[in-house]
Design a protein around this motif. Structure first.
Motif, PDB file in Angstrom:
ATOM      1  N   GLY A 179       0.793  -1.215   0.000  1.00 31.58           N
ATOM      2  CA  GLY A 179       0.000   0.000   0.000  1.00 31.58           C
ATOM      3  C   GLY A 179       0.826   1.266   0.000  1.00 31.58           C
ATOM      4  O   GLY A 179       0.275   2.370   0.092  1.00 31.58           O
ATOM      5  N   ASP A 180       2.148   1.139  -0.124  1.00 33.44           N
ATOM      6  CA  ASP A 180       3.034   2.302  -0.065  1.00 33.44           C
ATOM      7  C   ASP A 180       3.567   2.665  -1.455  1.00 33.44           C
ATOM      8  O   ASP A 180       4.658   3.208  -1.579  1.00 33.44           O
ATOM      9  CB  ASP A 180       4.210   1.996   0.869  1.00 33.44           C
ATOM     10  CG  ASP A 180       4.696   3.248   1.599  1.00 33.44           C
ATOM     11  OD1 ASP A 180       3.987   4.266   1.564  1.00 33.44           O
ATOM     12  OD2 ASP A 180       5.780   3.188   2.196  1.00 33.44           O
ATOM     13  N   GLU A 181       2.774   2.369  -2.498  1.00 36.28           N
ATOM     14  CA  GLU A 181       3.272   2.548  -3.859  1.00 36.28           C
ATOM     15  C   GLU A 181       3.633   3.994  -4.169  1.00 36.28           C
ATOM     16  O   GLU A 181       4.567   4.254  -4.922  1.00 36.28           O
ATOM     17  CB  GLU A 181       2.237   2.047  -4.876  1.00 36.28           C
ATOM     18  CG  GLU A 181       2.083   0.544  -4.938  1.00 36.28           C
ATOM     19  CD  GLU A 181       1.217   0.000  -3.806  1.00 36.28           C
ATOM     20  OE1 GLU A 181       0.465   0.798  -3.209  1.00 36.28           O
ATOM     21  OE2 GLU A 181       1.306  -1.216  -3.524  1.00 36.28           O
ATOM     22  N   ALA A 182       2.892   4.949  -3.600  1.00 32.06           N
ATOM     23  CA  ALA A 182       3.166   6.361  -3.903  1.00 32.06           C
ATOM     24  C   ALA A 182       4.581   6.751  -3.495  1.00 32.06           C
ATOM     25  O   ALA A 182       5.309   7.401  -4.257  1.00 32.06           O
ATOM     26  CB  ALA A 182       2.145   7.259  -3.208  1.00 32.06           C
ATOM     27  N   LYS A 183       4.995   6.332  -2.298  1.00 34.09           N
ATOM     28  CA  LYS A 183       6.348   6.663  -1.835  1.00 34.09           C
ATOM     29  C   LYS A 183       7.403   5.959  -2.686  1.00 34.09           C
ATOM     30  O   LYS A 183       8.468   6.521  -2.956  1.00 34.09           O
ATOM     31  CB  LYS A 183       6.510   6.282  -0.362  1.00 34.09           C
ATOM     32  CG  LYS A 183       5.733   7.185   0.587  1.00 34.09           C
ATOM     33  CD  LYS A 183       5.993   6.812   2.036  1.00 34.09           C
ATOM     34  CE  LYS A 183       5.243   7.740   2.978  1.00 34.09           C
ATOM     35  NZ  LYS A 183       5.475   7.377   4.408  1.00 34.09           N
ATOM     36  N   VAL A 184       7.103   4.725  -3.102  1.00 33.77           N
ATOM     37  CA  VAL A 184       8.044   3.997  -3.956  1.00 33.77           C
ATOM     38  C   VAL A 184       8.219   4.725  -5.282  1.00 33.77           C
ATOM     39  O   VAL A 184       9.345   4.884  -5.781  1.00 33.77           O
ATOM     40  CB  VAL A 184       7.557   2.555  -4.192  1.00 33.77           C
ATOM     41  CG1 VAL A 184       8.388   1.873  -5.277  1.00 33.77           C
ATOM     42  CG2 VAL A 184       7.621   1.754  -2.903  1.00 33.77           C
ATOM     43  N   ILE A 185       7.111   5.182  -5.866  1.00 30.10           N
ATOM     44  CA  ILE A 185       7.183   5.904  -7.140  1.00 30.10           C
ATOM     45  C   ILE A 185       8.017   7.169  -6.986  1.00 30.10           C
ATOM     46  O   ILE A 185       8.867   7.477  -7.834  1.00 30.10           O
ATOM     47  CB  ILE A 185       5.771   6.247  -7.649  1.00 30.10           C
ATOM     48  CG1 ILE A 185       5.044   4.968  -8.090  1.00 30.10           C
ATOM     49  CG2 ILE A 185       5.836   7.242  -8.796  1.00 30.10           C
ATOM     50  CD1 ILE A 185       5.655   4.282  -9.296  1.00 30.10           C
ATOM     51  N   HIS A 186       7.821   7.907  -5.914  1.00 31.31           N
ATOM     52  CA  HIS A 186       8.612   9.122  -5.678  1.00 31.31           C
ATOM     53  C   HIS A 186      10.099   8.771  -5.564  1.00 31.31           C
ATOM     54  O   HIS A 186      10.959   9.507  -6.061  1.00 31.31           O
ATOM     55  CB  HIS A 186       8.144   9.829  -4.402  1.00 31.31           C
ATOM     56  CG  HIS A 186       6.886  10.628  -4.584  1.00 31.31           C
ATOM     57  ND1 HIS A 186       6.698  11.509  -5.631  1.00 31.31           N
ATOM     58  CD2 HIS A 186       5.751  10.686  -3.836  1.00 31.31           C
ATOM     59  CE1 HIS A 186       5.509  12.065  -5.534  1.00 31.31           C
ATOM     60  NE2 HIS A 186       4.909  11.592  -4.456  1.00 31.31           N
ATOM     61  N   ALA A 187      10.401   7.651  -4.897  1.00 33.36           N
ATOM     62  CA  ALA A 187      11.800   7.248  -4.738  1.00 33.36           C
ATOM     63  C   ALA A 187      12.416   6.862  -6.081  1.00 33.36           C
ATOM     64  O   ALA A 187      13.577   7.190  -6.370  1.00 33.36           O
ATOM     65  CB  ALA A 187      11.905   6.082  -3.753  1.00 33.36           C
ATOM     66  N   ILE A 188      11.642   6.169  -6.923  1.00 32.81           N
ATOM     67  CA  ILE A 188      12.145   5.812  -8.255  1.00 32.81           C
ATOM     68  C   ILE A 188      12.348   7.068  -9.091  1.00 32.81           C
ATOM     69  O   ILE A 188      13.347   7.200  -9.809  1.00 32.81           O
ATOM     70  CB  ILE A 188      11.184   4.832  -8.953  1.00 32.81           C
ATOM     71  CG1 ILE A 188      11.167   3.495  -8.210  1.00 32.81           C
ATOM     72  CG2 ILE A 188      11.594   4.612 -10.413  1.00 32.81           C
ATOM     73  CD1 ILE A 188      10.096   2.541  -8.685  1.00 32.81           C
ATOM     74  N   GLU A 189      11.428   8.010  -8.989  1.00 33.87           N
ATOM     75  CA  GLU A 189      11.597   9.285  -9.695  1.00 33.87           C
ATOM     76  C   GLU A 189      12.884   9.977  -9.263  1.00 33.87           C
ATOM     77  O   GLU A 189      13.563  10.624 -10.068  1.00 33.87           O
ATOM     78  CB  GLU A 189      10.398  10.204  -9.418  1.00 33.87           C
ATOM     79  CG  GLU A 189       9.131   9.806 -10.145  1.00 33.87           C
ATOM     80  CD  GLU A 189       7.951  10.696  -9.774  1.00 33.87           C
ATOM     81  OE1 GLU A 189       7.013  10.799 -10.571  1.00 33.87           O
ATOM     82  OE2 GLU A 189       7.964  11.293  -8.671  1.00 33.87           O
ATOM     83  N   ALA A 190      13.211   9.837  -7.971  1.00 41.16           N
ATOM     84  CA  ALA A 190      14.419  10.483  -7.448  1.00 41.16           C
ATOM     85  C   ALA A 190      15.686   9.754  -7.863  1.00 41.16           C
ATOM     86  O   ALA A 190      16.783  10.306  -7.739  1.00 41.16           O
ATOM     87  CB  ALA A 190      14.342  10.561  -5.925  1.00 41.16           C
ATOM     88  N   GLY A 191      15.543   8.488  -8.362  1.00 42.93           N
ATOM     89  CA  GLY A 191      16.715   7.774  -8.834  1.00 42.93           C
ATOM     90  C   GLY A 191      16.905   6.381  -8.278  1.00 42.93           C
ATOM     91  O   GLY A 191      17.910   5.739  -8.571  1.00 42.93           O
ATOM     92  N   ALA A 192      15.954   5.882  -7.463  1.00 42.51           N
ATOM     93  CA  ALA A 192      16.077   4.515  -6.952  1.00 42.51           C
ATOM     94  C   ALA A 192      15.956   3.513  -8.105  1.00 42.51           C
ATOM     95  O   ALA A 192      15.263   3.770  -9.089  1.00 42.51           O
ATOM     96  CB  ALA A 192      15.008   4.239  -5.899  1.00 42.51           C
TER      97      ALA A 192
END
Length: 219
Positions: free
Chosen positions: A92-105
């Motif tokens: 359920g934490d997909e939004a934070k994961v997407i932000h992290a990938i956008e940042a370069g994860a």
């Protein structure tokens, strides 16, 4: 000296029980060495450029800040060192994961996953692959392919024009979204698991490109 290269990992995690579990799992894995552990962003910022791990495992919610900020700083760093980055996630934490990938994860793994899955994710990240789950694949399909209103959660790029996905990239995401593993996706699309991983990595890169374009507009 050893004839086998050692994979170096750094852990950023403030929960002492979870950190101990991850550190023990890494210590028991062949060919992996944990070269440091931080329970604060400030500690990670200081130690990472000196330890230069190949893989960074980072929680996002740390007591003195957001791990996404650390990921963004690492990707802006102009030096010769740049780790592969995996972030922790919960269901359920997909939004934070997407932000992290956008940042370069480069990907993520779920908290509480089996030790073998954690080690596999670390090894895959070191090999340049980008772990992905059905939930994230579904989000990315909505983000890039679905109707604009499908991403009205504030993660829709703010009106900036998104990069477009290729046909194979869409096909890979659709099968991952249905729960197929990389090997199964490859079988159905008549491509190797390595090619499947390449397409996933390309989608992540386009997500990051879209975010950089948005930041450029903001500036």
């Amino acid at each position: 000296d050893t004839s086998f290269p050692v994979l170096t990992v750094y852990l950023s995690e403030d929960d002492p029980l979870l950190a101990r579990h991850v550190l023990d799992a890494l210590a028991q894995a062949d060919g992996i060495e944990c070269v440091g552990h931080a329970d604060r962003l400030a500690v990670a910022r200081e130690e990472l450029p000196r330890r230069c791990p190949q893989v960074l495992l980072s929680d996002l919610g740390l007591p003195d800040g957001d791990g996404t900020d650390l990921i963004r700083e690492i990707n802006l760093f102009s030096g010769p060192w740049r780790p592969h980055i995996l972030v922790y996630s919960v269901f359920g934490d997909e939004a934070k994961v997407i932000h992290a990938i956008e940042a370069g994860a480069d990907g993520y793994f779920l908290k509480g996953c089996a030790d073998r899955d954690l080690i596999h994710a670390v090894q895959r990240a070191a090999d340049g692959e980008s772990p992905i789950s059905p939930a994230i694949a579904r989000y990315l399909l909505k983000r890039f392919v679905g109707a604009p209103e499908a991403c009205a959660s504030g993660l829709d790029g703010g009106g900036a024009e998104e990069p477009q996905l290729s046909g194979p990239e869409q096909a890979v995401l659709r099968l991952v979204a249905q729960g197929y593993l990389a090997e199964e996706v490859g079988e159905r699309l008549m491509m190797s698991a390595h090619t499947v991983a390449t397409h996933v990595r390309a989608v992540y890169a386009k997500l990051q490109l879209g975010q950089r374009s948005l930041l450029g507009l903001a500036n």
